[in-house]
Design a protein around this motif. Structure first.
Motif, short mmCIF file in Angstrom:
data_model
loop_
_atom_site.label_atom_id
_atom_site.label_comp_id
_atom_site.label_asym_id
_atom_site.label_seq_id
_atom_site.Cartn_x
_atom_site.Cartn_y
_atom_site.Cartn_z
N GLY A 48 13.19 5.57 13.18
CA GLY A 48 12.15 4.59 12.87
C GLY A 48 12.01 3.56 13.96
O GLY A 48 12.53 3.71 15.06
N SER A 49 11.31 2.50 13.63
CA SER A 49 11.03 1.45 14.61
C SER A 49 11.43 0.10 14.04
O SER A 49 11.35 -0.12 12.83
N LEU A 50 11.81 -0.78 14.92
CA LEU A 50 12.13 -2.15 14.55
C LEU A 50 11.15 -3.04 15.28
O LEU A 50 11.02 -2.99 16.50
N VAL A 51 10.40 -3.84 14.51
CA VAL A 51 9.39 -4.72 15.10
C VAL A 51 9.66 -6.14 14.61
O VAL A 51 9.82 -6.37 13.41
N THR A 52 9.71 -7.11 15.52
CA THR A 52 9.86 -8.51 15.17
C THR A 52 8.59 -9.23 15.58
O THR A 52 8.14 -9.10 16.72
N VAL A 53 8.00 -9.96 14.64
CA VAL A 53 6.76 -10.67 14.90
C VAL A 53 7.01 -12.17 14.74
O VAL A 53 7.46 -12.61 13.69
N LYS A 54 6.72 -12.94 15.77
CA LYS A 54 6.85 -14.40 15.69
C LYS A 54 5.54 -14.95 15.16
O LYS A 54 4.48 -14.72 15.73
N LYS A 60 5.55 -15.34 3.88
CA LYS A 60 6.23 -14.60 2.82
C LYS A 60 6.15 -13.10 3.10
O LYS A 60 5.15 -12.60 3.61
N ALA A 61 7.22 -12.41 2.72
CA ALA A 61 7.27 -10.96 2.92
C ALA A 61 6.14 -10.27 2.15
O ALA A 61 5.57 -9.28 2.62
N GLY A 62 5.78 -10.79 0.98
CA GLY A 62 4.69 -10.20 0.19
C GLY A 62 3.36 -10.26 0.91
O GLY A 62 2.55 -9.34 0.82
N ASP A 63 3.12 -11.37 1.65
CA ASP A 63 1.87 -11.49 2.41
C ASP A 63 1.82 -10.45 3.52
O ASP A 63 0.78 -9.84 3.77
N VAL A 64 2.95 -10.24 4.19
CA VAL A 64 3.00 -9.24 5.26
C VAL A 64 2.80 -7.85 4.67
O VAL A 64 2.08 -7.02 5.23
N SER A 76 7.46 -0.60 3.98
CA SER A 76 8.34 -1.00 5.08
C SER A 76 9.30 -2.08 4.61
O SER A 76 9.01 -2.84 3.70
N ILE A 77 10.46 -2.13 5.24
CA ILE A 77 11.44 -3.18 4.94
C ILE A 77 11.04 -4.41 5.75
O ILE A 77 10.99 -4.36 6.98
N ILE A 78 10.77 -5.50 5.06
CA ILE A 78 10.33 -6.73 5.72
C ILE A 78 11.37 -7.80 5.46
O ILE A 78 11.67 -8.10 4.31
#
Length: 86
Positions: A48-54, A60-64, A76-78
């Motif tokens: 898989g992939s790991l993405v970090t967004v600033k 909130k994780a729900g918004d993402v 996805s795991i947020i």
């Protein structure tokens, strides 16, 4: 230069090796029975992939997750990272 008799103390090294082996084996068995897998699988082992967004502000994780739903990535795991990254 001091000389250490490693061969003469081979029984001590054998006992130390057996104790370490028994400890590691026991630890792996206990982790397997409690977690289902003896070693934690991280991104390197699961794929898989790991993405970090600033984001600049707390999100909130729900918004993402809502934003990712049209892309079929809502499962996805947020996770929050720090105060302003997900």
């Amino acid at each position: 230069m001091s000389k250490i008799d490693f061969i003469g103390r081979s029984k001590i090294w054998l006992v130390i090796s057996i104790v370490v082996f028994a400890f590691v084996t026991t630890t792996l068995i206990v982790r397997h029975t409690t977690n289902g897998f003896p070693v934690e699988r991280s991104i390197e082992f699961t794929g898989g992939s790991l993405v970090t967004v600033k984001t600049g502000e707390a999100v909130k994780a729900g918004d993402v997750r809502k934003l990712l739903k049209p892309l079929k990535l809502s499962k996805s795991i947020i996770q929050p990272v720090g105060n302003d990254s997900v």
